[in-house]
Design a protein around this motif. Structure first.
Motif, PDB file in Angstrom:
ATOM      1  N   SER A  89       1.163  -0.899   0.050  1.00 59.33           N
ATOM      2  CA  SER A  89      -0.141   0.030   0.058  1.00 59.33           C
ATOM      3  C   SER A  89       0.831   1.182  -0.548  1.00 59.33           C
ATOM      4  CB  SER A  89      -0.955  -0.216   1.289  1.00 59.33           C
ATOM      5  OG  SER A  89      -0.107   0.269   2.411  1.00 59.33           O
ATOM      6  N   THR A  90       2.177   1.172   0.572  1.00 60.28           N
ATOM      7  CA  THR A  90       3.514   2.537   0.650  1.00 60.28           C
ATOM      8  C   THR A  90       3.372   2.873  -1.438  1.00 60.28           C
ATOM      9  OG1 THR A  90       3.678   1.848   2.833  1.00 60.28           O
ATOM     10  CG2 THR A  90       4.782   3.202   1.769  1.00 60.28           C
ATOM     11  N   SER A 115      -3.456   2.538   6.868  1.00 62.50           N
ATOM     12  CA  SER A 115      -2.409   1.143   6.979  1.00 62.50           C
ATOM     13  C   SER A 115      -1.911   0.499   8.156  1.00 62.50           C
ATOM     14  CB  SER A 115      -1.140   1.076   6.050  1.00 62.50           C
ATOM     15  OG  SER A 115      -0.100   0.255   6.502  1.00 62.50           O
ATOM     16  N   HIS A 150       0.757   5.540   7.566  1.00 68.39           N
ATOM     17  CA  HIS A 150       0.713   4.891   8.152  1.00 68.39           C
ATOM     18  C   HIS A 150      -0.360   5.981   8.544  1.00 68.39           C
ATOM     19  CE1 HIS A 150       4.203   2.832   5.753  1.00 68.39           C
ATOM     20  NE2 HIS A 150       3.138   2.242   6.786  1.00 68.39           N
ATOM     21  N   ASP A 254       9.260 -10.649   8.402  1.00 64.05           N
ATOM     22  CA  ASP A 254       9.798  -9.247   7.414  1.00 64.05           C
ATOM     23  C   ASP A 254      11.270  -9.351   8.375  1.00 64.05           C
ATOM     24  OD1 ASP A 254      10.245  -6.911   7.339  1.00 64.05           O
ATOM     25  OD2 ASP A 254       8.383  -6.152   7.955  1.00 64.05           O
TER      26      ASP A 254
HETATM   27  O1  R7I Z   1       4.496  -0.752   5.825  1.00 63.25           O
HETATM   28  P1  R7I Z   1       4.424  -0.889   4.573  1.00 63.25           P
HETATM   29  O2  R7I Z   1       5.610   0.308   4.267  1.00 63.25           O
HETATM   30  O3  R7I Z   1       5.866  -1.823   4.727  1.00 63.25           O
HETATM   31  C1  R7I Z   1       6.116  -2.831   5.394  1.00 63.25           C
HETATM   32  C2  R7I Z   1       7.197  -3.881   5.092  1.00 63.25           C
HETATM   33  C3  R7I Z   1       8.530  -3.959   5.758  1.00 63.25           C
HETATM   34  O4  R7I Z   1       8.555  -4.979   6.422  1.00 63.25           O
HETATM   35  C4  R7I Z   1       9.067  -3.245   4.748  1.00 63.25           C
HETATM   36  O5  R7I Z   1      10.276  -3.712   4.627  1.00 63.25           O
HETATM   37  C5  R7I Z   1       8.659  -3.787   3.043  1.00 63.25           C
HETATM   38  O6  R7I Z   1       9.110  -4.843   3.345  1.00 63.25           O
HETATM   39  O7  R7I Z   1       7.101  -3.728   3.616  1.00 63.25           O
HETATM   40  O8  R7I Z   1       3.688  -1.760   4.138  1.00 63.25           O
HETATM   41  P2  R7I Z   1       1.711  -0.764   3.571  1.00 63.25           P
HETATM   42  O9  R7I Z   1       1.145  -1.887   2.743  1.00 63.25           O
HETATM   43  O10 R7I Z   1       1.694   0.187   4.185  1.00 63.25           O
HETATM   44  O11 R7I Z   1       1.094  -2.466   4.737  1.00 63.25           O
HETATM   45  C6  R7I Z   1       2.098  -4.063   4.511  1.00 63.25           C
HETATM   46  C7  R7I Z   1       0.853  -4.655   4.673  1.00 63.25           C
HETATM   47  O12 R7I Z   1       0.313  -4.632   5.934  1.00 63.25           O
HETATM   48  C8  R7I Z   1      -0.369  -4.629   3.673  1.00 63.25           C
HETATM   49  O13 R7I Z   1       0.004  -5.347   2.645  1.00 63.25           O
HETATM   50  C9  R7I Z   1      -1.508  -5.543   4.349  1.00 63.25           C
HETATM   51  O14 R7I Z   1      -1.611  -7.226   4.118  1.00 63.25           O
HETATM   52  C10 R7I Z   1      -1.624  -4.561   6.026  1.00 63.25           C
HETATM   53  N1  R7I Z   1      -1.905  -3.646   6.986  1.00 63.25           N
HETATM   54  C11 R7I Z   1      -3.606  -3.812   6.799  1.00 63.25           C
HETATM   55  N2  R7I Z   1      -4.389  -5.291   6.744  1.00 63.25           N
HETATM   56  C12 R7I Z   1      -5.379  -4.976   6.815  1.00 63.25           C
HETATM   57  N3  R7I Z   1      -6.005  -3.619   7.039  1.00 63.25           N
HETATM   58  C13 R7I Z   1      -1.370  -2.803   6.255  1.00 63.25           C
HETATM   59  N4  R7I Z   1      -3.133  -1.950   7.168  1.00 63.25           N
HETATM   60  C14 R7I Z   1      -3.833  -2.538   6.866  1.00 63.25           C
HETATM   61  C15 R7I Z   1      -5.394  -3.128   7.445  1.00 63.25           C
HETATM   62  O15 R7I Z   1      -5.699  -1.542   7.985  1.00 63.25           O
END
Ligand code: R7I
Ligand code: MG
Ligand code: MG
Length: 304
Positions: A89-90, A115, A150, A254
């Motif tokens: 999502s980032t 997120s 986030h 992770d």
């Molecule tokens: O937090 P983020 O920027 O990066 C996390 C990881 C680290 O390990 C980095 O090194 C890289 O590898 O990525 O990534 P986001 O995409 O913001 O969130 C990560 C995951 O958390 C999402 O793909 C979802 O699986 C989960 N997630 C949620 N699931 C359901 N509902 C985050 N927010 C939600 C939510 O509100």
């Protein structure tokens, strides 16, 4: 007491943990991909999104002498490269900002409440360097930094815990005092339970890595990784950085982010001397050291 060496240790610990942890992150596919793209042309270890966002945050703070959300969001987006392994999502958000969308409209497109990934927590140690003495200012600015990417309360809470643990490590507080501070900060049951487990695990006999994984987690969601990183940094604060890393590698999941957050806190306790050798094989290590030094001088000698 905090020092320039501790600042360098914190930033290098974050970057070294990230770059050395990256080859162990995720499943077989992710590991194979990192094998192919994990080195620069001159053979240095590449860091991932964790370090890139930490660098962006430090540079944006030095530029503005404050956390300016619009500037920071733009900086994150300008630095975005898919090959740094950003969370899904980032990645999507940063691409939208790059196309000109306002982050306030774009950051809840995928998840309605924002997120709760660990992406805000992984850059939170930098905020402890920006706001070393005023805890309220630290917490407010952790929220400002987290809100961009986030905004979910659990994403922000995880970032606050990492920032507070880093601030406490700069001050060499005892583990018990650190965990009390963190517990006091916790708002949600999930983090409270994990901090309580962490305190028990540090006090009692050796915990098996399987038990740590089951109780604290090893995933990319903030509640599945922030307290895990805090546990390892407190357990290994008086031991070698390498011993801590090898335990985190066996945890799986992770790995880059847990090693990065734990590495930053470990470096805030112990300083840079043992990390400098390791950082010779890391890309941009001189720039990272320069940023840490400049943050220290800015905060402690009012140079700017
Ligand atoms: O937090 P983020 O920027 O990066 C996390 C990881 C680290 O390990 C980095 O090194 C890289 O590898 O990525 O990534 P986001 O995409 O913001 O969130 C990560 C995951 O958390 C999402 O793909 C979802 O699986 C989960 N997630 C949620 N699931 C359901 N509902 C985050 N927010 C939600 C939510 O509100
Ligand atoms: Mg990463
Ligand atoms: Mg990661």
């Amino acid at each position: 007491m905090t020092s320039i060496d501790k600042y360098k240790g914190c930033f290098l610990g974050l970057a070294v943990g990230d770059a050395f942890g990256a080859p162990y992150e995720g499943g077989l596919l992710e590991r194979l991909l990192w094998k192919a793209i994990g080195k620069t042309r001159d053979g240095k270890l590449r860091y991932t999104d964790d370090t890139q966002m930490a660098i962006d945050l430090a540079e944006s703070f030095l530029h503005n002498s404050a956390i300016e959300q619009d500037h920071l969001a733009y900086r994150f987006a300008q630095s975005y490269q898919w090959s740094r392994g950003y969370g899904p999502s980032t990645s999507r958000l940063l691409k939208l900002i790059k196309k000109g969308k306002n982050w306030r409209d774009a950051n809840k497109k995928k998840f309605k409440t924002g997120s709760f990934g660990n992406g805000a927590a992984m850059r939170a140690p930098i905020l402890a360097m920006c706001f070393p003495s005023n805890t309220l200012a630290l917490l407010n600015n952790v929220t400002k930094s987290a809100e961009i990417t986030h905004a979910h309360p659990l994403g922000i809470e995880g970032a606050k815990l990492i920032a507070l643990a880093t601030q406490a490590a700069f001050r060499d507080l005892e583990n018990e005092a650190i965990l009390m501070k963190l517990l006091h900060q916790c708002q949600s049951r999930i983090y409270k339970n994990k901090i309580t487990f962490c305190a028990e695990a540090l006090n009692r006999s050796e915990k098996k890595i399987k038990e740590i994984k089951r109780n604290l987690g090893n995933g990319i969601a903030a509640p599945q990784s922030c307290v895990t990183a805090i546990y390892f940094s407190l357990k290994f604060r008086d031991q070698k950085f390498e011993s801590m890393l090898s335990q985190i590698f066996t945890l799986g999941g992770d790995v880059d982010t847990i090693a990065s957050m734990a590495g930053a806190i470990w470096g805030a306790f112990n300083g840079a001397s043992t990390l400098e050798e390791k950082s010779k094989s890391l890309e941009q290590s001189q720039e990272i050291t320069w940023l840490a030094k400049t943050l220290f001088l800015k905060q402690h000698h009012s140079l700017f």
